[in-house]
Design a protein around this motif. Structure first.
Motif, PDB file in Angstrom:
ATOM      1  N   ARG A 243      19.782  12.034  21.112  1.00  0.00           N
ATOM      2  CA  ARG A 243      19.248  13.184  20.795  1.00  0.00           C
ATOM      3  C   ARG A 243      18.694  14.079  21.613  1.00  0.00           C
ATOM      4  O   ARG A 243      18.760  15.519  21.607  1.00  0.00           O
ATOM      5  CB  ARG A 243      18.621  12.995  19.291  1.00  0.00           C
ATOM      6  CG  ARG A 243      19.372  12.473  18.108  1.00  0.00           C
ATOM      7  CD  ARG A 243      18.807  12.431  16.849  1.00  0.00           C
ATOM      8  NE  ARG A 243      19.365  12.100  16.038  1.00  0.00           N
ATOM      9  CZ  ARG A 243      20.313  12.541  14.974  1.00  0.00           C
ATOM     10  NH1 ARG A 243      20.159  13.994  15.220  1.00  0.00           N
ATOM     11  NH2 ARG A 243      20.737  12.187  14.028  1.00  0.00           N
ATOM     12  N   HIS A 244      17.961  13.450  22.613  1.00  0.00           N
ATOM     13  CA  HIS A 244      16.848  14.262  23.477  1.00  0.00           C
ATOM     14  C   HIS A 244      17.197  13.824  24.726  1.00  0.00           C
ATOM     15  O   HIS A 244      16.389  12.769  25.402  1.00  0.00           O
ATOM     16  CB  HIS A 244      15.619  14.220  22.930  1.00  0.00           C
ATOM     17  CG  HIS A 244      15.206  14.569  21.584  1.00  0.00           C
ATOM     18  ND1 HIS A 244      15.145  15.764  21.036  1.00  0.00           N
ATOM     19  CD2 HIS A 244      14.927  13.863  20.413  1.00  0.00           C
ATOM     20  CE1 HIS A 244      14.967  15.634  19.707  1.00  0.00           C
ATOM     21  NE2 HIS A 244      14.772  14.482  19.305  1.00  0.00           N
ATOM     22  N   PRO A 245      18.210  14.227  25.551  1.00  0.00           N
ATOM     23  CA  PRO A 245      18.475  13.808  26.678  1.00  0.00           C
ATOM     24  C   PRO A 245      17.407  14.086  27.584  1.00  0.00           C
ATOM     25  O   PRO A 245      16.842  15.095  27.928  1.00  0.00           O
ATOM     26  CB  PRO A 245      19.720  14.623  27.092  1.00  0.00           C
ATOM     27  CG  PRO A 245      20.331  15.196  25.767  1.00  0.00           C
ATOM     28  CD  PRO A 245      19.081  15.190  25.247  1.00  0.00           C
ATOM     29  N   ALA A 246      17.050  13.212  28.655  1.00  0.00           N
ATOM     30  CA  ALA A 246      15.988  13.148  29.816  1.00  0.00           C
ATOM     31  C   ALA A 246      16.792  12.856  30.996  1.00  0.00           C
ATOM     32  O   ALA A 246      17.948  12.453  31.109  1.00  0.00           O
ATOM     33  CB  ALA A 246      14.731  12.200  29.290  1.00  0.00           C
ATOM     34  N   ARG A 247      15.904  12.910  32.139  1.00  0.00           N
ATOM     35  CA  ARG A 247      16.401  12.452  33.318  1.00  0.00           C
ATOM     36  C   ARG A 247      16.415  11.006  33.689  1.00  0.00           C
ATOM     37  O   ARG A 247      15.436  10.352  33.177  1.00  0.00           O
ATOM     38  CB  ARG A 247      15.710  13.200  34.518  1.00  0.00           C
ATOM     39  CG  ARG A 247      15.743  14.697  34.503  1.00  0.00           C
ATOM     40  CD  ARG A 247      14.888  15.318  35.612  1.00  0.00           C
ATOM     41  NE  ARG A 247      15.468  14.890  36.906  1.00  0.00           N
ATOM     42  CZ  ARG A 247      14.821  15.253  38.174  1.00  0.00           C
ATOM     43  NH1 ARG A 247      14.027  16.027  38.110  1.00  0.00           N
ATOM     44  NH2 ARG A 247      15.612  14.847  39.371  1.00  0.00           N
ATOM     45  N   ALA A 248      17.262  10.434  34.148  1.00  0.00           N
ATOM     46  CA  ALA A 248      17.409   8.918  34.530  1.00  0.00           C
ATOM     47  C   ALA A 248      18.464   8.687  35.587  1.00  0.00           C
ATOM     48  O   ALA A 248      19.169   9.578  36.024  1.00  0.00           O
ATOM     49  CB  ALA A 248      17.743   8.110  33.259  1.00  0.00           C
TER      50      ALA A 248
ATOM     51  N   TRP B 142      24.166  13.776  21.914  1.00  0.00           N
ATOM     52  CA  TRP B 142      24.845  13.505  20.567  1.00  0.00           C
ATOM     53  C   TRP B 142      24.190  13.737  19.498  1.00  0.00           C
ATOM     54  O   TRP B 142      23.029  13.787  19.183  1.00  0.00           O
ATOM     55  CB  TRP B 142      25.415  12.283  20.821  1.00  0.00           C
ATOM     56  CG  TRP B 142      24.515  10.842  20.166  1.00  0.00           C
ATOM     57  CD1 TRP B 142      23.097  10.741  19.921  1.00  0.00           C
ATOM     58  CD2 TRP B 142      25.090  10.082  19.169  1.00  0.00           C
ATOM     59  NE1 TRP B 142      22.694   9.774  19.264  1.00  0.00           N
ATOM     60  CE2 TRP B 142      24.019   9.095  18.741  1.00  0.00           C
ATOM     61  CE3 TRP B 142      26.403   9.682  18.714  1.00  0.00           C
ATOM     62  CZ2 TRP B 142      24.432   8.105  17.749  1.00  0.00           C
ATOM     63  CZ3 TRP B 142      26.431   8.607  17.921  1.00  0.00           C
ATOM     64  CH2 TRP B 142      25.566   7.951  17.279  1.00  0.00           C
ATOM     65  N   ASP B 143      25.067  13.818  18.584  1.00  0.00           N
ATOM     66  CA  ASP B 143      24.726  14.295  17.067  1.00  0.00           C
ATOM     67  C   ASP B 143      25.799  13.507  16.427  1.00  0.00           C
ATOM     68  O   ASP B 143      27.149  13.746  16.143  1.00  0.00           O
ATOM     69  CB  ASP B 143      24.804  15.781  16.706  1.00  0.00           C
ATOM     70  CG  ASP B 143      24.258  15.937  15.304  1.00  0.00           C
ATOM     71  OD1 ASP B 143      24.303  14.930  14.522  1.00  0.00           O
ATOM     72  OD2 ASP B 143      23.971  17.114  15.159  1.00  0.00           O
ATOM     73  N   PRO B 144      25.306  12.261  15.717  1.00  0.00           N
ATOM     74  CA  PRO B 144      26.351  11.477  14.671  1.00  0.00           C
ATOM     75  C   PRO B 144      27.078  12.270  13.682  1.00  0.00           C
ATOM     76  O   PRO B 144      28.029  12.061  13.164  1.00  0.00           O
ATOM     77  CB  PRO B 144      25.485  10.488  14.603  1.00  0.00           C
ATOM     78  CG  PRO B 144      24.131  10.848  14.388  1.00  0.00           C
ATOM     79  CD  PRO B 144      24.104  11.729  15.340  1.00  0.00           C
ATOM     80  N   LEU B 145      26.323  13.528  13.365  1.00  0.00           N
ATOM     81  CA  LEU B 145      27.052  14.310  12.420  1.00  0.00           C
ATOM     82  C   LEU B 145      28.111  15.418  12.640  1.00  0.00           C
ATOM     83  O   LEU B 145      28.674  16.031  12.027  1.00  0.00           O
ATOM     84  CB  LEU B 145      25.917  15.211  11.520  1.00  0.00           C
ATOM     85  CG  LEU B 145      24.835  14.144  10.853  1.00  0.00           C
ATOM     86  CD1 LEU B 145      24.032  15.139  10.091  1.00  0.00           C
ATOM     87  CD2 LEU B 145      25.530  13.277   9.852  1.00  0.00           C
TER      88      LEU B 145
ATOM     89  N   SER C  17      20.496   7.208   9.172  1.00  0.00           N
ATOM     90  CA  SER C  17      20.519   7.320  10.641  1.00  0.00           C
ATOM     91  C   SER C  17      21.433   6.017  10.973  1.00  0.00           C
ATOM     92  O   SER C  17      22.145   6.268  12.181  1.00  0.00           O
ATOM     93  CB  SER C  17      19.162   7.317  11.423  1.00  0.00           C
ATOM     94  OG  SER C  17      18.642   6.178  11.110  1.00  0.00           O
ATOM     95  N   ARG C  18      21.369   5.118  10.280  1.00  0.00           N
ATOM     96  CA  ARG C  18      22.243   3.826  10.586  1.00  0.00           C
ATOM     97  C   ARG C  18      23.553   3.897  10.236  1.00  0.00           C
ATOM     98  O   ARG C  18      24.548   3.843  11.046  1.00  0.00           O
ATOM     99  CB  ARG C  18      21.533   2.639  10.035  1.00  0.00           C
ATOM    100  CG  ARG C  18      20.369   2.369  10.943  1.00  0.00           C
ATOM    101  CD  ARG C  18      19.161   1.271  10.195  1.00  0.00           C
ATOM    102  NE  ARG C  18      18.217   0.918  11.018  1.00  0.00           N
ATOM    103  CZ  ARG C  18      17.180   1.608  11.449  1.00  0.00           C
ATOM    104  NH1 ARG C  18      16.972   2.970  11.138  1.00  0.00           N
ATOM    105  NH2 ARG C  18      16.255   1.031  12.226  1.00  0.00           N
ATOM    106  N   THR C  19      23.788   4.371   8.924  1.00  0.00           N
ATOM    107  CA  THR C  19      25.257   4.236   8.226  1.00  0.00           C
ATOM    108  C   THR C  19      25.937   5.262   8.960  1.00  0.00           C
ATOM    109  O   THR C  19      27.032   5.375   9.321  1.00  0.00           O
ATOM    110  CB  THR C  19      25.000   4.298   6.827  1.00  0.00           C
ATOM    111  OG1 THR C  19      24.433   5.362   6.520  1.00  0.00           O
ATOM    112  CG2 THR C  19      24.541   2.927   6.351  1.00  0.00           C
ATOM    113  N   ARG C  20      25.423   6.504   9.069  1.00  0.00           N
ATOM    114  CA  ARG C  20      26.030   7.492   9.679  1.00  0.00           C
ATOM    115  C   ARG C  20      26.403   7.450  11.122  1.00  0.00           C
ATOM    116  O   ARG C  20      27.525   7.947  11.663  1.00  0.00           O
ATOM    117  CB  ARG C  20      25.380   8.919   9.437  1.00  0.00           C
ATOM    118  CG  ARG C  20      25.167   9.545   8.140  1.00  0.00           C
ATOM    119  CD  ARG C  20      24.578  10.796   7.906  1.00  0.00           C
ATOM    120  NE  ARG C  20      24.346  11.398   6.626  1.00  0.00           N
ATOM    121  CZ  ARG C  20      23.903  12.585   6.203  1.00  0.00           C
ATOM    122  NH1 ARG C  20      23.122  13.120   7.126  1.00  0.00           N
ATOM    123  NH2 ARG C  20      23.980  12.818   5.054  1.00  0.00           N
ATOM    124  N   SER C  21      25.434   6.886  11.940  1.00  0.00           N
ATOM    125  CA  SER C  21      25.694   6.646  13.253  1.00  0.00           C
ATOM    126  C   SER C  21      27.004   5.523  13.462  1.00  0.00           C
ATOM    127  O   SER C  21      27.757   5.848  14.299  1.00  0.00           O
ATOM    128  CB  SER C  21      24.716   6.217  13.978  1.00  0.00           C
ATOM    129  OG  SER C  21      24.383   4.725  13.625  1.00  0.00           O
TER     130      SER C  21
END
Length: 316
Positions: A32-37, A44-47, A85-89
């Protein structure tokens, strides 16, 4: 191989992505909160199936670790977030796999060893283990955790993804030296002289070293005979009293003030978490991994604790 890790910006997702990237795999973490890596990270948003399903199309493996942390008070709002958050993902990943022209060969879905019953008796493996929730005098918060775990796996079982192999990872507590993880929290207590016995100390703690966590997932990916639930845990769960004694020894201190049950309840309230995390007896063993010949690098806690303490010091 190409691996997509949903929930890959969390603590466990990051350690998995880091390890796989280091081994030369092509890794994309969805968060949900992309960072540098050093590896690719995508939002992403599972909804909303908006953009991110393209990341799954053509991947060899998808690992879904998404889910709101259970390290909180189980208020009505938090319970809803934890559950949904678990079932929707799971539902979102399932839809994305069905949409893919080249679906992944394997879907590894996070579950939890907490699904098993509280016990001081024989350990739970995948064949003989007893699903919890029916134990007498079980606190409501413990029943909620079982409800979440079983709903999580039901949603996963219900996902029709064709030929993609599905594995539910019933993971124990994953011990790594990374900031914010369970080991970091326990070691923090030890460093402050508070890492003594919790409650009566009889409750079992099931754990797995982060190196073995990654190796176990790679083992499962490479072996098509693995599907359904798999316990991801070391073969040697320990009572809390022994576990904390060995952690103090690994750190180099003998001082550890104990905490009675009522003290844990107050502490959990003040820290905005639940005492279940410290008091439920989780005695889980990796039956299927052992039967298949998997050899743990860290099967025993004393050696694992020494390695984790060393790496924690080096990282700080």
């Amino acid at each position: 191989m190409k691996v997509v890790v949903a929930g890959g910006t969390g603590q466990v997702g990051t350690l998995l992505a880091r390890a796989l990237h280091r081994e030369g795999h092509e890794v994309t973490a969805l968060g949900r909160h992309p960072a540098r890596a050093a590896w690719r990270i995508a939002a992403w948003d599972p909804l909303r199936l908006d953009g991110w399903p393209r990341e799954i199309d053509g991947a060899d493996v998808v690992v879904n670790l998404a889910g709101r942390s259970v390290n909180c008070r189980y208020t009505l709002a938090n319970r809803r977030d934890i559950f949904e958050s678990r079932t929707r993902s799971v539902a979102a990943i399932g839809r994305a796999i069905l949409m893919a022209e080249r679906p992944p060969a394997v879907w590894l879905q996070a579950s939890t060893a907490t699904i098993y019953a509280h016990t001081y008796g024989p350990p739970h493996d995948e064949t003989t283990g007893v699903i919890g929730g029916q134990e007498p005098h079980t606190p409501d918060t413990w029943k909620f955790s079982i409800d979440v775990a079983t709903a999580w796996e039901r949603a996963f079982d219900a996902a029709d993804v064709g030929a993609t192999r599905k594995v539910a990872l019933r993971s124990a507590m994953i011990m790594s030296p990374d900031a914010g993880g369970i080991f970091d929290t326990l070691l923090g207590l030890v460093r402050r002289g508070l890492g003594g016995t919790s409650g009566d100390g009889r409750q079992y703690l099931s754990w797995i070293h982060d190196v073995d966590f990654v190796r176990a997932l790679e083992w499962i990916i490479a072996r098509p005979q693995f599907s359904g639930p798999v316990n991801i845990a070391s073969p040697s769960p320990l009572p809390n009293k022994v576990f904390m004694t060995e952690l103090r020894r690994a750190w180099g201190t003998s001082i550890g003030l104990p905490a009675s049950r009522w003290m844990l309840e107050i502490g959990a309230f003040l820290m905005r978490t639940e005492s279940e995390l410290a008091l439920k007896s989780r005695r889980v063993v990796p039956g299927r991994l052992l039967q298949d010949g998997f050899v743990f690098t860290y099967p025993d806690w004393p050696a694992a604790a020494r390695d984790l303490c060393r790496r924690w010091r080096e990282g700080r």
